[in-house]
Design an enzyme around this catalytic site. Structure first.
Site, PDB file in Angstrom:
ATOM      1  CG  HIS A  11      -1.782  -1.227   1.330  1.00  0.00           C
ATOM      2  ND1 HIS A  11      -1.292  -2.448   1.742  1.00  0.00           N
ATOM      3  CD2 HIS A  11      -3.098  -1.408   1.075  1.00  0.00           C
ATOM      4  CE1 HIS A  11      -2.283  -3.335   1.736  1.00  0.00           C
ATOM      5  NE2 HIS A  11      -3.379  -2.743   1.342  1.00  0.00           N
ATOM      6  CG  HIS A  51      -3.977   0.238   4.716  1.00  0.00           C
ATOM      7  ND1 HIS A  51      -4.988   0.521   5.618  1.00  0.00           N
ATOM      8  CD2 HIS A  51      -3.811   1.361   3.973  1.00  0.00           C
ATOM      9  CE1 HIS A  51      -5.418   1.763   5.404  1.00  0.00           C
ATOM     10  NE2 HIS A  51      -4.716   2.288   4.418  1.00  0.00           N
ATOM     11  CG  ASP A 137     -11.104   8.294   4.822  1.00  0.00           C
ATOM     12  OD1 ASP A 137     -11.520   9.330   5.373  1.00  0.00           O
ATOM     13  OD2 ASP A 137     -10.324   8.300   3.846  1.00  0.00           O
ATOM     14  CG  ASN A 167      -6.987   9.340   2.175  1.00  0.00           C
ATOM     15  OD1 ASN A 167      -8.150   8.971   2.332  1.00  0.00           O
ATOM     16  ND2 ASN A 167      -5.960   8.501   2.236  1.00  0.00           N
ATOM     17  CG  HIS A 242      -6.065   1.336  -0.555  1.00  0.00           C
ATOM     18  ND1 HIS A 242      -6.095   1.742   0.747  1.00  0.00           N
ATOM     19  CD2 HIS A 242      -6.194  -0.021  -0.537  1.00  0.00           C
ATOM     20  CE1 HIS A 242      -6.249   0.678   1.532  1.00  0.00           C
ATOM     21  NE2 HIS A 242      -6.306  -0.398   0.775  1.00  0.00           N
ATOM     22  NE  ARG A 335     -24.780 -16.235  37.455  1.00  0.00           N
ATOM     23  CZ  ARG A 335     -25.755 -15.401  37.749  1.00  0.00           C
ATOM     24  NH1 ARG A 335     -25.586 -14.107  37.593  1.00  0.00           N
ATOM     25  NH2 ARG A 335     -26.916 -15.841  38.173  1.00  0.00           N
ATOM     26  CB  SER A 362     -25.037 -10.676  35.200  1.00  0.00           C
ATOM     27  OG  SER A 362     -26.411 -10.450  35.344  1.00  0.00           O
ATOM     28  CD  GLU A 389     -21.261  -5.939  24.266  1.00  0.00           C
ATOM     29  OE1 GLU A 389     -21.303  -5.184  23.258  1.00  0.00           O
ATOM     30  OE2 GLU A 389     -22.217  -6.048  25.067  1.00  0.00           O
ATOM     31  CG  PHE A 415     -23.937 -10.244  24.388  1.00  0.00           C
ATOM     32  CD1 PHE A 415     -24.841 -10.382  23.341  1.00  0.00           C
ATOM     33  CD2 PHE A 415     -24.432 -10.072  25.672  1.00  0.00           C
ATOM     34  CE1 PHE A 415     -26.220 -10.340  23.571  1.00  0.00           C
ATOM     35  CE2 PHE A 415     -25.808 -10.033  25.909  1.00  0.00           C
ATOM     36  CZ  PHE A 415     -26.699 -10.168  24.862  1.00  0.00           C
ATOM     37  CG  HIS A 451     -30.160 -13.024  25.961  1.00  0.00           C
ATOM     38  ND1 HIS A 451     -30.750 -12.406  24.878  1.00  0.00           N
ATOM     39  CD2 HIS A 451     -29.829 -12.033  26.836  1.00  0.00           C
ATOM     40  CE1 HIS A 451     -30.795 -11.094  25.101  1.00  0.00           C
ATOM     41  NE2 HIS A 451     -30.241 -10.850  26.276  1.00  0.00           N
ATOM     42  NE  ARG A 498     -30.018 -16.579  34.927  1.00  0.00           N
ATOM     43  CZ  ARG A 498     -31.290 -16.924  35.022  1.00  0.00           C
ATOM     44  NH1 ARG A 498     -31.743 -17.985  34.391  1.00  0.00           N
ATOM     45  NH2 ARG A 498     -32.112 -16.197  35.728  1.00  0.00           N
TER      46      ARG A 498
HETATM   47  C1  TPP Z   1     -12.072  -4.488   9.429  1.00  0.00           C
HETATM   48  C2  TPP Z   1     -11.477  -4.327   8.072  1.00  0.00           C
HETATM   49  N1  TPP Z   1     -12.289  -4.356   6.997  1.00  0.00           N
HETATM   50  C3  TPP Z   1     -11.779  -4.260   5.766  1.00  0.00           C
HETATM   51  C4  TPP Z   1     -10.428  -4.136   5.564  1.00  0.00           C
HETATM   52  C5  TPP Z   1      -9.862  -4.075   4.165  1.00  0.00           C
HETATM   53  N2  TPP Z   1      -9.362  -2.715   3.937  1.00  0.00           N
HETATM   54  C6  TPP Z   1      -8.068  -2.401   4.061  1.00  0.00           C
HETATM   55  S1  TPP Z   1      -7.805  -0.742   3.907  1.00  0.00           S
HETATM   56  C7  TPP Z   1      -9.456  -0.454   3.625  1.00  0.00           C
HETATM   57  C8  TPP Z   1     -10.006   0.917   3.460  1.00  0.00           C
HETATM   58  C9  TPP Z   1      -9.039   1.882   2.999  1.00  0.00           C
HETATM   59  O1  TPP Z   1      -9.473   3.177   3.236  1.00  0.00           O
HETATM   60  P1  TPP Z   1      -8.771   4.070   4.310  1.00  0.00           P
HETATM   61  O2  TPP Z   1      -8.899   3.451   5.633  1.00  0.00           O
HETATM   62  O3  TPP Z   1      -9.298   5.425   4.149  1.00  0.00           O
HETATM   63  O4  TPP Z   1      -7.239   4.009   3.910  1.00  0.00           O
HETATM   64  P2  TPP Z   1      -6.545   4.742   2.668  1.00  0.00           P
HETATM   65  O5  TPP Z   1      -6.982   4.032   1.420  1.00  0.00           O
HETATM   66  O6  TPP Z   1      -6.987   6.146   2.698  1.00  0.00           O
HETATM   67  O7  TPP Z   1      -5.102   4.560   2.924  1.00  0.00           O
HETATM   68  C10 TPP Z   1     -10.165  -1.646   3.665  1.00  0.00           C
HETATM   69  C11 TPP Z   1     -11.621  -1.726   3.408  1.00  0.00           C
HETATM   70  C12 TPP Z   1      -9.621  -4.109   6.712  1.00  0.00           C
HETATM   71  N3  TPP Z   1      -8.303  -3.997   6.633  1.00  0.00           N
HETATM   72  N4  TPP Z   1     -10.162  -4.193   7.942  1.00  0.00           N
HETATM   73 MG    MG Z   2      -8.730   7.099   3.197  1.00  0.00          MG
END
Ligand code: TPP
Ligand code: MG
Length: 643
Positions: A11, A51, A137, A167, A242, A335, A362, A389, A415, A451, A498
């Site tokens: 990336h 990433h 994002d 971005n 990306h 518990r 609980s 959670e 949960f 539950h 429980r």
């Molecule tokens: C929980 C989760 N869902 C999906 C992904 C796959 N994934 C990696 S980066 C990304 C989105 C990239 O957008 P952003 O976070 O804005 O990073 P940018 O491209 O701006 O570097 C996704 C969906 C992940 N890493 N984790």
């Molecule tokens: Mg982004």
């Protein structure tokens, strides 16, 4: 650009877009020590958008960590120090494993809580270190960021700052197709301070970060309007940047535009000098910290003792004996027995902190001899996670990563689904988190199928490196805690009832250390036709069924397996003594049956549950689902006859 190009995978966009911000953050603000990556006084840096790992590796390399140019050339390769996403434990300076978006955001909140607690518990304000990070994002779209931001705002963590890489690009395109939050309003609503800046105007970055960090009075978000793949003429602002190499030609053009020579892995001398200078400043800061910390220790022997109890802790000699005494042998819900054991455990393990996602009344996980953590009050050991959670799991991971405390967190077993991603990361990172999940079967009763866990125990066992413990009575609860609190290489999950369960009878001469072997022979039977294997509340059911069978002339042995993973790790001799080959084994557990085939050899010899539960009193459910002594005895007899 070059590392991603060489790996032909990765990336480049995020590292390029955040390079300006990261450089200012690391060269002017982040306190850390490349010479001593575990320095107590360091800020934690969290790259939640994992990433963008190449950004972190580049910073670690330039700062002088054990990440060489050759390591950067090995990006994403087998056993390299520069794996695809940052992995805790693999690379000095990587504070947490990130990649699953949103997790790092919540880990940082946990680290900030832990730093506040370490300072408050010892009375040493120098230990209130900061957490600085970068979120994307994707991080802010994930629900966990809302949970964690809400908790951080509630606790008014004045040692947490995130820069948001605004971005407006994610994988599938521009965020105008998905994300129109007013992020500033949202975080102000969570009681954060919010700043905005241009992510590519160095003077503005310097001004904004200096102001924000100079006035940290609650959690702070700096919204940095940025351009993904900044500097790449053809790929800037494009989702294409990306997660794919820019391509040789585009790299050449980008270097030309940036005024860099067309030479792979080139580092300008001026950059080396900047980071070298910063390293000197940091070493001087560390030396000053160590000096002041030594002086503090000398003048505050009580605080120093408390600090040693957190950071240089060794468990007392016989934890099991102590916890067995605390658990007692009376009949009660596991518990409730757990609630008794926790009190003793808290006394034996000063590092233990306990929290719940709004179910402590609980789950019985409050530590009675302490207070609750709240804004400005971090000297207690009970955490109120609220109904959050997922954040609870990731905040626990952050607390464990920080290193001063061992976190326990509780909710209902059903949960656990809401926090599974965090449990999985605890297992990957080998963190000794203790997850306490009560109401662990159909026997929850009237609350009904929503539950009543069915697949949960089995599915948690499927996560590698997780120890799932389902104790059957007081002594097994004590042993489960002795195991979980002393485990150092991964998380433990305690599944607790429980409903009341009877106290089990053990043969005279029973060796209590066998309670720690994952499974053991509870009740022998000369001339047995088979072995009944059970966990948790079904162990007493197996004993009752065995009694009925005996009355009908069929004798069976009863084996309790509180932890399948630990039992399967025992030597063969022990396993064969518990489950003699040649003698049929029949497993009994009120949940998905498949996993027990590893012991019984066949699904035909497992009594489990494969459909959802129902709303009814527990006794009725036991009848309807075949979990009465008579029904179990009947089925066991059929299974033995079918051989
Ligand atoms: C929980 C989760 N869902 C999906 C992904 C796959 N994934 C990696 S980066 C990304 C989105 C990239 O957008 P952003 O976070 O804005 O990073 P940018 O491209 O701006 O570097 C996704 C969906 C992940 N890493 N984790
Ligand atoms: Mg982004």
């Amino acid at each position: 650009m070059d590392a991603v190009e060489k790996a032909n995978s990765g990336h480049p966009g995020m590292p390029m877009g955040m390079a300006d911000v990261a450089a200012v953050l690391w060269l002017e603000h982040l306190r850390h020590s490349p010479k001593d990556p575990h320095w107590l006084g360091r800020d934690r840096f969290v790259l939640s958008a994992g990433h963008g790992s190449m950004l972190l590796y580049a910073l670690l390399h330039l700062s002088g960590y054990r990440v060489s140019l050759d390591d950067l050339k090995q990006f994403r390769q087998w056993h390299s120090r520069t794996p695809g996403h940052p992995e805790f434990g693999e690379t000095d300076g990587v504070e947490t494993t990130t990649g699953p978006l949103g997790q790092g955001f919540a880990n940082g909140v946990g680290m900030a809580i832990a730093a506040q607690m370490e300072a408050a518990h010892t009375g040493c304000s120098m230990l209130k270190t900061r957490v600085l990070g970068i979120v994307s994002d994707g991080d802010l779209m994930e629900g966990i960021s809302a949970e964690a931001a809400s908790l951080a705002g509630h606790l008014q963590l004045d040692n947490l700052l995130y820069v948001y890489d605004d971005n407006r690009i994610t994988i599938d395109g521009k965020t105008d197709i998905t994300f129109s939050d007013d992020v500033a309003v949202r975080f102000r609503g969570h009681h954060w301070d919010v700043y905005q800046m241009n992510a590519h105007d160095v003077a503005e970055i310097e001004r904004t970060l200096t102001q924000a960090l100079g006035n940290l009075r609650r959690p702070t978000l700096v919204i940095a309007r940025s351009h993904i793949a900044k500097g790449s003429p053809g790929k800037q602002d494009s989702p294409e940047a990306h997660g794919a190499p820019l391509g040789a030609e585009e790299v050449r053009r980008a270097k030309q535009a940036l005024g860099l020579p067309d030479e792979p892995f080139y580092v300008p001398e001026a950059v080396r000098e900047l980071f070298a200078k910063r390293a000197q400043v940091l070493e001087a800061e560390r030396a000053r910290f160590e000096e002041r910390f030594e002086a503090w220790r000398t003048h505050h022997p009580e605080g120093a003792k408390k600090h040693a109890a957190l950071r240089a802790f060794t468990p007392p000699a016989d934890v099991l004996t102590e916890l067995l005494a605390a658990a007692g042998t009376e009949a009660a819900a596991t518990r409730v027995l757990s609630g008794k054991v926790i009190q003793k455990a808290a006394a034996l393990f000063p590092r233990l902190v306990s929290g719940s996602a709004d179910l402590a009344s609980s789950t019985k996980t409050d530590i009675k001899a302490t207070t609750s953590v709240q804004a400005g009050m971090f000297s207690g050991r009970n955490l109120h996670f609220g109904v959050r959670e997922h954040a609870m799991g990731a905040v626990m991971n952050g607390i464990a990563l920080h290193g001063a405390f061992q976190p326990l967190g509780s909710t209902f077993l059903v949960f656990s689904d809401y926090m599974r991603p965090a449990i999985r990361l605890a297992a990957i990172m080998k963190l000794p988190c203790v997850f306490v999940f009560t109401h662990d079967s159909l026997m929850v009763g009237e609350d009904g199928p929503t539950h009543q866990p069915i697949e949960h125990v089995a599915s948690l066992r499927l996560i590698p490196n997780v120890h799932v413990l389902r104790p059957a009575d007081g002594p097994e609860v004590a042993a489960a805690y002795a195991h979980a609190l002393q485990r150092t290489d991964g998380p433990s999950i305690l599944c607790l009832t429980r409903q009341n369960v009877p106290a089990l009878e053990r043969a005279p001469g029973f060796d209590v250390r066998d309670l720690l072997r994952g499974g053991y022979l509870l009740q022998d039977a000369p001339g047995a036709a088979g072995t009944l294997v059970a966990t948790g509340s079904e162990v007493s059911l197996a004993v009752a069924a065995a009694r009925l069978l005996q009355e009908r002339g069929t004798t069976v042995r009863v084996v309790s397996v509180p932890c399948l993973e630990v039992f399967l790790a025992q030597d063969e001799e022990y396993r064969r003594a518990v489950l003699p080959p040649g003698l049929p084994a029949i497993a009994l557990e009120m949940g998905r049956p498949e996993i027990w085939c590893s012991l019984t050899g066949s699904l035909e010899r497992v009594i489990g549950v494969t459909r959802f539960g129902a709303s009814a009193p527990a006794g009725v459910l036991a009848e309807k689902y075949g979990f009465t002594p008579a029904a179990v005895a009947e089925r066991v007899q059929q299974m033995l006859a079918a051989r």
